[in-house]
Scaffold this active site. Structure first.
Site, PDB file in Angstrom:
ATOM      1  N   CYS A  40       0.674  -1.021   0.076  1.00 49.75           N
ATOM      2  CA  CYS A  40       0.364   0.155   0.318  1.00 49.75           C
ATOM      3  C   CYS A  40       1.143   0.714  -0.021  1.00 49.75           C
ATOM      4  O   CYS A  40       2.117   1.467  -0.088  1.00 49.75           O
ATOM      5  CB  CYS A  40      -0.852  -0.374   1.148  1.00 49.75           C
ATOM      6  N   CYS A  43       3.293   1.448   3.007  1.00 50.92           N
ATOM      7  CA  CYS A  43       4.020   0.676   3.207  1.00 50.92           C
ATOM      8  C   CYS A  43       5.281   0.897   1.732  1.00 50.92           C
ATOM      9  O   CYS A  43       6.832   0.916   2.131  1.00 50.92           O
ATOM     10  CB  CYS A  43       3.731  -0.713   2.045  1.00 50.92           C
ATOM     11  N   ARG A  47       9.116   2.064   2.993  1.00 49.77           N
ATOM     12  CA  ARG A  47      10.351   1.968   2.334  1.00 49.77           C
ATOM     13  C   ARG A  47      10.934   2.366   2.382  1.00 49.77           C
ATOM     14  O   ARG A  47      12.877   2.170   2.285  1.00 49.77           O
ATOM     15  CB  ARG A  47      10.021   1.195   1.007  1.00 49.77           C
ATOM     16  N   CYS A 104      -6.349   5.208   2.980  1.00 48.13           N
ATOM     17  CA  CYS A 104      -4.451   5.903   2.440  1.00 48.13           C
ATOM     18  C   CYS A 104      -5.043   6.526   1.110  1.00 48.13           C
ATOM     19  O   CYS A 104      -5.815   5.535   0.755  1.00 48.13           O
ATOM     20  CB  CYS A 104      -3.232   5.149   2.853  1.00 48.13           C
ATOM     21  N   CYS A 130      -3.960  -0.241   2.317  1.00 51.76           N
ATOM     22  CA  CYS A 130      -3.732   0.620   3.459  1.00 51.76           C
ATOM     23  C   CYS A 130      -4.478  -0.229   4.440  1.00 51.76           C
ATOM     24  O   CYS A 130      -4.071  -1.300   5.467  1.00 51.76           O
ATOM     25  CB  CYS A 130      -4.005   0.968   4.293  1.00 51.76           C
TER      26      CYS A 130
END
Length: 175
Positions: A40, A43, A47, A104, A130
Protein backbone atom coordinates in the site's frame (compact mmCIF):
# COMPACT_ATOMS: atom_id res chain seq x y z
CA UNK A 1 37.73 4.33 24.63
CA UNK A 2 34.98 1.80 25.32
CA UNK A 3 34.20 -1.14 23.09
CA UNK A 4 30.90 0.49 22.08
CA UNK A 5 32.72 3.68 21.10
CA UNK A 6 35.28 1.73 19.09
CA UNK A 7 32.46 -0.13 17.36
CA UNK A 8 30.55 3.11 16.64
CA UNK A 9 33.73 4.55 15.12
CA UNK A 10 34.29 1.48 12.96
CA UNK A 11 33.13 0.88 9.44
CA UNK A 12 31.63 -2.46 10.47
CA UNK A 13 28.95 -0.84 12.65
CA UNK A 14 27.76 1.27 9.75
CA UNK A 15 28.05 -1.71 7.43
CA UNK A 16 25.76 -3.63 9.79
CA UNK A 17 23.22 -0.79 9.67
CA UNK A 18 23.40 -0.73 5.87
CA UNK A 19 23.14 -4.51 5.63
CA UNK A 20 20.10 -4.58 7.88
CA UNK A 21 18.37 -1.99 5.71
CA UNK A 22 19.28 -3.88 2.54
CA UNK A 23 17.85 -7.03 4.11
CA UNK A 24 14.60 -5.25 4.91
CA UNK A 25 14.36 -3.84 1.38
CA UNK A 26 15.01 -7.31 -0.04
CA UNK A 27 12.34 -8.76 2.24
CA UNK A 28 9.87 -6.13 1.03
CA UNK A 29 10.55 -7.08 -2.58
CA UNK A 30 10.26 -10.77 -1.70
CA UNK A 31 6.86 -10.15 -0.13
CA UNK A 32 5.79 -8.16 -3.17
CA UNK A 33 7.06 -10.30 -6.03
CA UNK A 34 7.37 -13.82 -4.63
CA UNK A 35 4.54 -13.92 -2.11
CA UNK A 36 2.39 -11.60 -4.27
CA UNK A 37 1.52 -9.23 -1.41
CA UNK A 38 0.67 -5.85 -2.87
CA UNK A 39 2.22 -2.90 -1.00
CA UNK A 40 0.00 0.00 0.00
CA UNK A 41 1.05 3.63 -0.11
CA UNK A 42 2.05 3.55 3.57
CA UNK A 43 4.21 0.49 2.85
CA UNK A 44 5.93 2.43 0.08
CA UNK A 45 6.60 5.32 2.45
CA UNK A 46 8.03 2.86 4.96
CA UNK A 47 10.27 1.47 2.23
CA UNK A 48 11.51 4.98 1.71
CA UNK A 49 12.20 5.31 5.45
CA UNK A 50 14.20 2.07 5.37
CA UNK A 51 16.04 3.42 2.34
CA UNK A 52 16.88 6.49 4.44
CA UNK A 53 18.41 4.18 7.05
CA UNK A 54 20.37 2.50 4.27
CA UNK A 55 21.66 5.91 3.17
CA UNK A 56 22.57 6.70 6.79
CA UNK A 57 24.66 3.56 6.91
CA UNK A 58 26.38 4.44 3.66
CA UNK A 59 27.16 7.93 4.95
CA UNK A 60 28.64 6.48 8.13
CA UNK A 61 30.66 3.93 6.18
CA UNK A 62 32.41 6.58 4.11
CA UNK A 63 34.60 7.84 6.96
CA UNK A 64 33.43 6.63 10.38
CA UNK A 65 36.52 7.98 12.12
CA UNK A 66 35.32 11.54 11.57
CA UNK A 67 32.72 12.97 13.91
CA UNK A 68 31.03 15.09 11.23
CA UNK A 69 30.39 12.02 9.07
CA UNK A 70 29.08 10.06 12.05
CA UNK A 71 26.77 12.94 13.00
CA UNK A 72 25.42 13.16 9.45
CA UNK A 73 24.83 9.41 9.36
CA UNK A 74 23.27 9.36 12.82
CA UNK A 75 20.99 12.28 11.94
CA UNK A 76 19.76 10.56 8.79
CA UNK A 77 19.31 7.35 10.80
CA UNK A 78 17.25 9.08 13.51
CA UNK A 79 15.05 11.01 11.08
CA UNK A 80 14.39 7.95 8.93
CA UNK A 81 13.66 5.63 11.85
CA UNK A 82 11.38 8.19 13.51
CA UNK A 83 9.50 8.83 10.28
CA UNK A 84 9.22 5.09 9.65
CA UNK A 85 7.88 4.50 13.16
CA UNK A 86 5.32 7.27 12.71
CA UNK A 87 4.18 5.71 9.42
CA UNK A 88 4.06 2.20 10.85
CA UNK A 89 1.99 3.34 13.84
CA UNK A 90 -0.40 5.18 11.52
CA UNK A 91 -0.77 2.06 9.37
CA UNK A 92 -1.41 -0.14 12.42
CA UNK A 93 -4.07 2.32 13.54
CA UNK A 94 -5.63 2.31 10.07
CA UNK A 95 -5.71 -1.49 10.03
CA UNK A 96 -7.02 -1.90 13.57
CA UNK A 97 -9.63 0.85 13.30
CA UNK A 98 -10.81 0.82 9.69
CA UNK A 99 -12.93 3.77 8.71
CA UNK A 100 -14.29 4.86 5.36
CA UNK A 101 -13.19 8.38 6.26
CA UNK A 102 -9.59 7.53 7.19
CA UNK A 103 -8.03 5.80 4.23
CA UNK A 104 -4.73 6.11 2.47
CA UNK A 105 -4.41 7.43 -1.04
CA UNK A 106 -3.94 5.22 -4.06
CA UNK A 107 -0.83 7.04 -5.27
CA UNK A 108 2.07 8.27 -3.18
CA UNK A 109 2.35 11.99 -2.74
CA UNK A 110 5.94 12.47 -3.78
CA UNK A 111 7.07 15.95 -4.83
CA UNK A 112 6.42 16.76 -8.47
CA UNK A 113 10.17 17.16 -9.01
CA UNK A 114 10.79 13.64 -7.66
CA UNK A 115 8.01 11.24 -8.72
CA UNK A 116 9.65 8.07 -7.43
CA UNK A 117 6.56 6.00 -8.25
CA UNK A 118 7.02 6.95 -11.92
CA UNK A 119 10.79 6.57 -11.98
CA UNK A 120 10.88 3.27 -10.08
CA UNK A 121 7.40 1.73 -10.40
CA UNK A 122 8.64 -1.77 -9.63
CA UNK A 123 9.66 -0.63 -6.15
CA UNK A 124 7.73 2.56 -5.39
CA UNK A 125 4.29 2.11 -6.98
CA UNK A 126 1.63 1.04 -4.48
CA UNK A 127 -0.81 -1.59 -5.69
CA UNK A 128 -2.49 -2.63 -2.44
CA UNK A 129 -4.88 -1.18 0.11
CA UNK A 130 -3.76 0.01 3.53
CA UNK A 131 -6.52 -1.83 5.35
CA UNK A 132 -5.63 -5.24 3.87
CA UNK A 133 -4.07 -7.75 6.28
CA UNK A 134 -2.84 -10.49 3.95
CA UNK A 135 0.10 -11.70 6.04
CA UNK A 136 0.77 -12.49 9.68
CA UNK A 137 3.72 -14.03 11.47
CA UNK A 138 3.22 -15.18 15.05
CA UNK A 139 -0.18 -13.47 14.85
CA UNK A 140 1.49 -10.10 14.23
CA UNK A 141 0.77 -8.14 11.04
CA UNK A 142 3.46 -6.75 8.80
CA UNK A 143 2.64 -3.21 9.93
CA UNK A 144 3.05 -4.26 13.56
CA UNK A 145 6.37 -5.90 12.73
CA UNK A 146 7.49 -2.63 11.18
CA UNK A 147 6.66 -0.86 14.45
CA UNK A 148 9.02 -3.34 16.12
CA UNK A 149 11.67 -2.82 13.43
CA UNK A 150 11.64 0.98 13.54
CA UNK A 151 11.47 0.99 17.35
CA UNK A 152 14.51 -1.28 17.41
CA UNK A 153 16.36 1.06 15.05
CA UNK A 154 15.57 3.95 17.41
CA UNK A 155 16.60 2.07 20.55
CA UNK A 156 19.90 1.10 18.92
CA UNK A 157 20.35 4.71 17.81
CA UNK A 158 19.84 5.81 21.43
CA UNK A 159 22.50 3.33 22.55
CA UNK A 160 24.92 4.56 19.90
CA UNK A 161 24.36 8.31 19.92
CA UNK A 162 26.80 9.09 22.74
CA UNK A 163 29.60 6.94 21.27
CA UNK A 164 28.85 8.39 17.83
CA UNK A 165 29.19 11.93 19.16
CA UNK A 166 32.34 11.21 21.15
CA UNK A 167 35.70 12.39 19.87
CA UNK A 168 37.33 11.01 16.80
CA UNK A 169 40.24 8.62 16.84
CA UNK A 170 41.90 10.63 14.05
CA UNK A 171 43.16 14.18 14.36
CA UNK A 172 40.68 16.46 12.69
CA UNK A 173 39.22 19.92 12.77
CA UNK A 174 35.83 18.30 13.37
CA UNK A 175 36.93 16.27 16.39
Amino acid sequence: MTALTRFAHSRSSWFLLTGTAIGLEAAALYFQYVMKLDPCVMCIYQRLAVFGILVAGLIGMTAPKYRLIRILGASCWAVSATWGLKLALALVNMQNNPSPFATCSFLPEFPTWMPLHEWFPAVMLPTGMCTDLPWRFMDVTMAEWMVVVFSTFLVIWLLFIVPILSGSTKPSLYK
